[in-house]
Design a protein around this motif. Sequence first.
Motif, PDB file in Angstrom:
ATOM      1  N   TYR A  44     -14.129 -41.934  17.452  1.00 48.62           N
ATOM      2  CA  TYR A  44     -15.050 -42.442  18.413  1.00 48.62           C
ATOM      3  C   TYR A  44     -16.191 -43.208  17.709  1.00 48.62           C
ATOM      4  O   TYR A  44     -17.127 -43.591  18.367  1.00 48.62           O
ATOM      5  N   VAL A  45     -16.030 -43.729  16.308  1.00 53.45           N
ATOM      6  CA  VAL A  45     -16.984 -44.788  15.859  1.00 53.45           C
ATOM      7  C   VAL A  45     -16.784 -45.882  16.745  1.00 53.45           C
ATOM      8  O   VAL A  45     -15.783 -46.415  17.122  1.00 53.45           O
ATOM      9  N   SER A  46     -17.816 -46.561  16.782  1.00 50.94           N
ATOM     10  CA  SER A  46     -17.866 -47.681  17.707  1.00 50.94           C
ATOM     11  C   SER A  46     -16.921 -48.878  17.379  1.00 50.94           C
ATOM     12  O   SER A  46     -16.886 -49.084  16.188  1.00 50.94           O
ATOM     13  N   GLY A  47     -15.954 -49.297  18.197  1.00 45.80           N
ATOM     14  CA  GLY A  47     -15.277 -50.315  17.803  1.00 45.80           C
ATOM     15  C   GLY A  47     -13.877 -49.767  16.964  1.00 45.80           C
ATOM     16  O   GLY A  47     -12.968 -50.404  16.807  1.00 45.80           O
ATOM     17  N   GLY A  48     -13.708 -48.262  16.882  1.00 44.90           N
ATOM     18  CA  GLY A  48     -12.365 -48.005  16.328  1.00 44.90           C
ATOM     19  C   GLY A  48     -11.211 -48.175  17.252  1.00 44.90           C
ATOM     20  O   GLY A  48     -11.347 -48.301  18.298  1.00 44.90           O
ATOM     21  N   PRO A  49     -10.088 -48.218  16.436  1.00 41.14           N
ATOM     22  CA  PRO A  49      -8.779 -48.549  17.332  1.00 41.14           C
ATOM     23  C   PRO A  49      -8.515 -47.449  18.276  1.00 41.14           C
ATOM     24  O   PRO A  49      -7.781 -47.698  19.140  1.00 41.14           O
ATOM     25  N   PHE A  50      -8.869 -46.256  18.314  1.00 38.51           N
ATOM     26  CA  PHE A  50      -8.620 -45.117  19.055  1.00 38.51           C
ATOM     27  C   PHE A  50      -9.818 -45.015  19.837  1.00 38.51           C
ATOM     28  O   PHE A  50      -9.921 -43.862  20.727  1.00 38.51           O
ATOM     29  N   ASN A  51     -10.815 -45.433  19.899  1.00 35.30           N
ATOM     30  CA  ASN A  51     -11.934 -45.547  20.591  1.00 35.30           C
ATOM     31  C   ASN A  51     -11.838 -46.053  22.037  1.00 35.30           C
ATOM     32  O   ASN A  51     -12.447 -47.233  22.265  1.00 35.30           O
ATOM     33  N   THR A  52     -10.796 -45.678  22.661  1.00 40.79           N
ATOM     34  CA  THR A  52     -10.138 -46.578  23.850  1.00 40.79           C
ATOM     35  C   THR A  52     -11.264 -46.399  25.145  1.00 40.79           C
ATOM     36  O   THR A  52     -11.051 -47.344  25.991  1.00 40.79           O
ATOM     37  N   GLN A  53     -11.892 -45.762  24.906  1.00 41.15           N
ATOM     38  CA  GLN A  53     -12.971 -45.586  26.385  1.00 41.15           C
ATOM     39  C   GLN A  53     -14.304 -46.489  26.215  1.00 41.15           C
ATOM     40  O   GLN A  53     -15.311 -46.518  26.848  1.00 41.15           O
ATOM     41  N   ASP A  54     -14.543 -47.038  24.837  1.00 42.31           N
ATOM     42  CA  ASP A  54     -15.480 -47.963  24.483  1.00 42.31           C
ATOM     43  C   ASP A  54     -16.681 -47.395  24.582  1.00 42.31           C
ATOM     44  O   ASP A  54     -17.902 -47.961  24.906  1.00 42.31           O
ATOM     45  N   LYS A  68     -19.976 -45.833  22.714  1.00 50.73           N
ATOM     46  CA  LYS A  68     -20.996 -46.271  21.602  1.00 50.73           C
ATOM     47  C   LYS A  68     -22.202 -45.183  21.503  1.00 50.73           C
ATOM     48  O   LYS A  68     -22.915 -45.027  22.491  1.00 50.73           O
ATOM     49  N   ASN A  69     -22.347 -44.792  20.042  1.00 57.21           N
ATOM     50  CA  ASN A  69     -23.740 -43.990  19.891  1.00 57.21           C
ATOM     51  C   ASN A  69     -24.176 -44.379  18.514  1.00 57.21           C
ATOM     52  O   ASN A  69     -23.106 -43.918  17.653  1.00 57.21           O
ATOM     53  N   ALA A  70     -25.150 -45.093  18.232  1.00 59.60           N
ATOM     54  CA  ALA A  70     -25.515 -45.465  17.046  1.00 59.60           C
ATOM     55  C   ALA A  70     -25.575 -44.234  16.058  1.00 59.60           C
ATOM     56  O   ALA A  70     -25.370 -44.237  14.762  1.00 59.60           O
ATOM     57  N   LYS A  71     -26.286 -43.212  16.444  1.00 61.45           N
ATOM     58  CA  LYS A  71     -26.587 -41.787  15.714  1.00 61.45           C
ATOM     59  C   LYS A  71     -25.346 -41.317  15.113  1.00 61.45           C
ATOM     60  O   LYS A  71     -25.124 -41.053  14.113  1.00 61.45           O
ATOM     61  N   TYR A  72     -24.339 -41.250  16.175  1.00 61.06           N
ATOM     62  CA  TYR A  72     -23.031 -40.851  15.871  1.00 61.06           C
ATOM     63  C   TYR A  72     -22.365 -41.710  14.753  1.00 61.06           C
ATOM     64  O   TYR A  72     -21.675 -41.214  13.763  1.00 61.06           O
ATOM     65  N   ASP A  73     -22.227 -43.018  14.971  1.00 57.54           N
ATOM     66  CA  ASP A  73     -21.775 -43.892  13.839  1.00 57.54           C
ATOM     67  C   ASP A  73     -22.469 -43.702  12.619  1.00 57.54           C
ATOM     68  O   ASP A  73     -21.521 -43.643  11.641  1.00 57.54           O
ATOM     69  N   GLU A  74     -23.669 -43.551  12.558  1.00 60.06           N
ATOM     70  CA  GLU A  74     -24.425 -43.245  11.504  1.00 60.06           C
ATOM     71  C   GLU A  74     -24.094 -41.935  10.632  1.00 60.06           C
ATOM     72  O   GLU A  74     -23.678 -41.943   9.342  1.00 60.06           O
ATOM     73  N   LYS A 118     -23.107 -32.864   8.690  1.00 60.73           N
ATOM     74  CA  LYS A 118     -23.223 -33.864   9.634  1.00 60.73           C
ATOM     75  C   LYS A 118     -21.918 -34.090  10.325  1.00 60.73           C
ATOM     76  O   LYS A 118     -22.310 -34.555  11.638  1.00 60.73           O
ATOM     77  N   MET A 119     -20.655 -33.627  10.062  1.00 59.55           N
ATOM     78  CA  MET A 119     -19.591 -33.492  11.006  1.00 59.55           C
ATOM     79  C   MET A 119     -20.005 -32.668  12.506  1.00 59.55           C
ATOM     80  O   MET A 119     -19.749 -32.889  13.471  1.00 59.55           O
ATOM     81  N   HIS A 120     -20.720 -31.500  11.887  1.00 61.38           N
ATOM     82  CA  HIS A 120     -20.933 -30.617  12.904  1.00 61.38           C
ATOM     83  C   HIS A 120     -21.799 -31.225  13.985  1.00 61.38           C
ATOM     84  O   HIS A 120     -21.762 -31.009  15.128  1.00 61.38           O
ATOM     85  N   GLU A 121     -22.786 -31.960  13.489  1.00 60.55           N
ATOM     86  CA  GLU A 121     -24.138 -32.650  14.155  1.00 60.55           C
ATOM     87  C   GLU A 121     -23.279 -33.882  15.244  1.00 60.55           C
ATOM     88  O   GLU A 121     -23.638 -33.938  16.349  1.00 60.55           O
TER      89      GLU A 121
END
Length: 556
Positions: free
Chosen positions: A471-481, A483-489, A506-509
């Motif tokens: 679910y990182v922004s633009g990932g090949p399996f993020n088919t729902q589009d 985006k969350n900057a904090k998640y990406d970080e 970090k993964m828990h959060e």
Amino acid sequence: MKFKKIFSAAMAVTLAGTLLAACGNNNTNSEPSGTASTGSGTGSKQEMVMNYRADPPALDVSIAESAASFTILGAISEGLYRLDKDMNPQPALAAELPTISEDGLTYTIKLRDGLVWADGSPLTAKDFVYSYQRTLDPATKASYAFILTWLKGGQAVQDAKTPEELKKAQENLGVKALDDKTLEITLDIPRAYFTAQLAFLNYYPQKQEFVEAQGDKSGADADKVLGAGPFVLTKWDHEQQLVLEKNPKYWDAANVKLDKVTLNIVKDTATGLNLYESNKTDYADIKGDQMKPYEGKTELHRKSELVTGYLNFQQSKVPAFANAKVRQALSMAIDRQGLVDVVLKNGSVASTGYVPNGNSDGNGQEFRKVVGDTEVAFDAAKAKTLLAEGLAEAGVASLPQVSIIGDDTETGKKMLEFLVSQWKTNLGITVLAEPLPHATRLERELSKNYSIVSTLWGADYNDPMTWLDMYVSGGPFNTQDWKNAKYDELIKAAQKELDTKVRAEKMHEAEKILLEEAAVFPLYFRSSPFLIKDKVQGLILPPYGPDFELKWASVK
């Protein structure tokens, strides 16, 4: 695909079910499609007949992306290592475990003597180099290419924009054939679990001459598939039947006991059970009340899997789904416990998060137990309020006409009916159910041609990152589009973090953010019951990866 100190904990997962062994996978909702073609499940021959839940979309090492493809390719192909019943890597095409440099970056691997493809041609270290380059080549459009970006320079190959850039990046890629029998792999950062990852599909070799001769039909039919594994695919009637026969040229053919495996594509469990009870198949998946006559008998096997069934809401196609409250409302309106009790009836449990029970957190603990329940709770009244608020914030009076796609299996159809009914009853909205053949559903999902999709993900390895980096922004399996900057970080930091405790935190959060926003809505953690004739021995049913492992199976 990614791991760290993680895979050691991953290995600790116990197999549920007896005889039998596991990737990420986009999986099917339950069973597959097609009609059964009968075969002989009796007699003293080393032949086995199985019901199978899905016709593989493609049998191409670079572009395969479903559990059905991984399972069949695992039978007809092989990597440097193969996972055994305890999910430990054993030398396969490699002669021994790798020599690893002190900095943990460079793996030197010796291949076995006399390796050949199923067509008798030599298999060399160069076949691995070609395979990795092909998968990473942007023109291949491989969904799983990200797994190979772990190689030094892998991301540069993926990002190449011109033929010149591509050639230079491939020359600098961290995979070299030092000679015909010696492969050298260099990673971007140390990954303690990498040896086990070399058993994964996308690290298999490919014969360049054969693949290029097939063009865009590579992996599409039995005569367009070439492997170097225990079996060869001799027949493939799409949506009907696949036939595997022992590969006499396989390096370990002496220890492969089965001469023939017939896989009949069976759409519903009632048909499958009838085939099993009339001795026309040796292996069948069942559910619910079908299990009762077999309780306490050795033929009944249960497999708890690292598989989550979930919903995605496509935000670009349906702008209202870009509002978190709208997604939360549709999620909150579904009674997950009712779903597993009324529809699945196979031992699956209502989800309490996205990462399933039994998944390691990479720090020696079970992720789900550490993080606890992060799920959106069922609350029909609150869901109705949230929907009204979300639609107002989105600037629309009502939700537009939307549909939900899913697999057209017996269970898949019933699941869609249940979900549609829940939304009608609890929110007063009408959603169209659209059951599709597995391959079509998968294509629609990956091309983002849907409003809502009922889908599944199975672990590619036993670590939360196999779920969360999707679910990182633009990932090949993020088919729902989403985006969350904090998640990406958080995810990108965890991917580079070598301290397992900090990485796990970090993964828990990150998962908490994913679920708080209902970016994805988990429904259940899958468990699958099977009937397997007592005469079948050594069949491995992994908790993740392929649906089954045939190499060590035999018929008593």
